[in-house]
Design an enzyme around this catalytic site. Sequence first.
Site, short mmCIF file in Angstrom:
data_model
loop_
_atom_site.label_atom_id
_atom_site.label_comp_id
_atom_site.label_asym_id
_atom_site.label_seq_id
_atom_site.Cartn_x
_atom_site.Cartn_y
_atom_site.Cartn_z
N ASP A 125 0.86 -1.18 0.00
CA ASP A 125 0.00 0.00 0.00
C ASP A 125 0.89 1.23 0.00
O ASP A 125 2.06 1.17 0.40
CB ASP A 125 -0.91 0.00 1.24
N HIS A 126 0.34 2.34 -0.44
CA HIS A 126 1.04 3.62 -0.38
C HIS A 126 0.76 4.30 0.96
O HIS A 126 -0.40 4.46 1.35
CB HIS A 126 0.55 4.54 -1.51
N TYR A 132 -4.76 4.68 0.36
CA TYR A 132 -5.88 3.86 -0.15
C TYR A 132 -5.56 3.13 -1.45
O TYR A 132 -6.38 3.07 -2.35
CB TYR A 132 -7.14 4.73 -0.32
N HIS A 133 -4.38 2.52 -1.52
CA HIS A 133 -3.97 1.81 -2.73
C HIS A 133 -3.48 0.38 -2.44
O HIS A 133 -2.40 0.00 -2.87
CB HIS A 133 -2.85 2.58 -3.44
N PRO A 134 -4.23 -0.45 -1.73
CA PRO A 134 -3.76 -1.81 -1.48
C PRO A 134 -3.74 -2.65 -2.76
O PRO A 134 -4.65 -2.55 -3.59
CB PRO A 134 -4.77 -2.36 -0.47
#
Length: 541
Positions: A302-303, A477-479
């Site tokens: 994630d980011h 919010y980038h899993p």
Amino acid sequence: MEGSVASDDADLEFDYVVVGAGSAGCVLANRLSSDGKHKVLLLEAGPKDTNIWIHVPLGYGKLFKEKTVNWMYQTEPEPGLDGRSVFQPRGKVLGGSSSINGLLYVRGQHEDYDRWRQRGNVGWGYDDVLPYFKRAENQSRGGDDYHGVGGPLPVSDWRHDDPLSEAFVKAAVEAGLPFNADFNGASQEGVGFFQTTTRRGRRASSAVSYLRPALGRSNLHVETDALAQRILFEGRRASGITFSQRGRLRTARARKEILVSSGAYNSPQLLQLSGVGPGELLRQHGIDVVLDAPGVGSDLQDHLQVRIVMRCSQRITLNDIVNHPVRKVLAGARYAAFRKGPLTIAAGTAGAFFKTDPRLASPDIQIHFIPFSTDKMGEKLHTFSGFTASVCQLRPESRGSLRIRSADPVTPPEIRINYLASETDRRANIDGLRILRKILAAPALRPYVSDEAFPGPKVVSDDDILAYCRQTGSTIYHPTSTCRMGTDALAVVDQRLRVRGVDGLRVVDASIMPDLVSGNTNAPVIMIAEKASDMILQDAR
């Protein structure tokens, strides 16, 4: 009208069953049903996308904690973030996370996809995926070598003039970054303004862009409030799926394939619940092992974002509008009448991509600039005039995992991301914040800056900055990558996104990414589904 399956479960037989109506699932539902030859069922655990705030761009702030359309997951305590659990909003509604996300259209770097190809994923290099980005797109600026027109997904320029965002771009140029008019063009590096997945000031989720135009097709059936329980197997062939809907357990059969598009958390969860995953974990929860696949749920990425909040010396921020009754009403009226103004603000107005080390081949940091501030995203805005710029390390080395906690599909999974576990990740965040501070101190922003509210002038040393990252860093919010594509023993899907070791089952969503792209994830997921739809139809011949 939305299609619905017949009430008699004996009739629930389709060519394709798509599990999850998110960014990828809506694309698949549209493309696989387009020629009328295949009967398609689309299952969504959440409701229809009728919440008004879904369709207002700034409404994402209202949906962070809205459990009717949001899975509202939490990580386990994160060792690298001082033992804090990190909130993980994910869409639970038609459109999935594309209905609650920050609307930014950022594909990542050319090198991301070439790296996928170099790791053995033939057909996934930049030249391979660019046609699918273009096919999806309806670019408001017109078509060119990098952009398409006429596709389902509107990509638009921002509909609000903001002096702070303009000043940020000028400040970054003064700090040495080149101006970049198109982060999705020839090169990503530089500073400029984000484009968004909007049409005339309204959100263009995958449900709006892809699903809604297809709902009149007799061969497409959509079921909402339908939570997948498990995939059914005949030997090692996926043959159907059970789902619960309004207190009733139902079964749908797939003549050709089950397509799991439930996202980086729910897709590996469903595979594990269905007996495809780490054998020891499955046996621990009393689940019969169909395929011992230790890679399912591994390699989670994630980011992380770390935010700097500035106090503004002029009352021109969104904070000032939201906290002033009259200005708030006027902003609402302007949006209602013209679809313009501050309610069109996405999760970033301006942004930048840069290298923390000149020896790097491509940028490793993304900046999101927004003309408002808050202690935590989704909570009340500050009472003072403020704006925010956040650092996001684009290619973290840290990896985590997703594991089911029980055999009950309703039980949220155990999520461990391991933010800041790598020295590279820690160094990138420290250096990224230092460079961002230089931008925020540049002449173009001086007329607007009162002082740095957070982390504040006392946070200067590397140790202090790292401590601030640990205390306040959060997801952007980038899993991805929990059902990773590859050729090695731990890879979950092959280059055609078929689950390795079983038949009749594919995964199509962010979970298949071999590693995280250097940007936002919605556009790449739509591309993945566009490409997958071609492969699925080719394989059906």
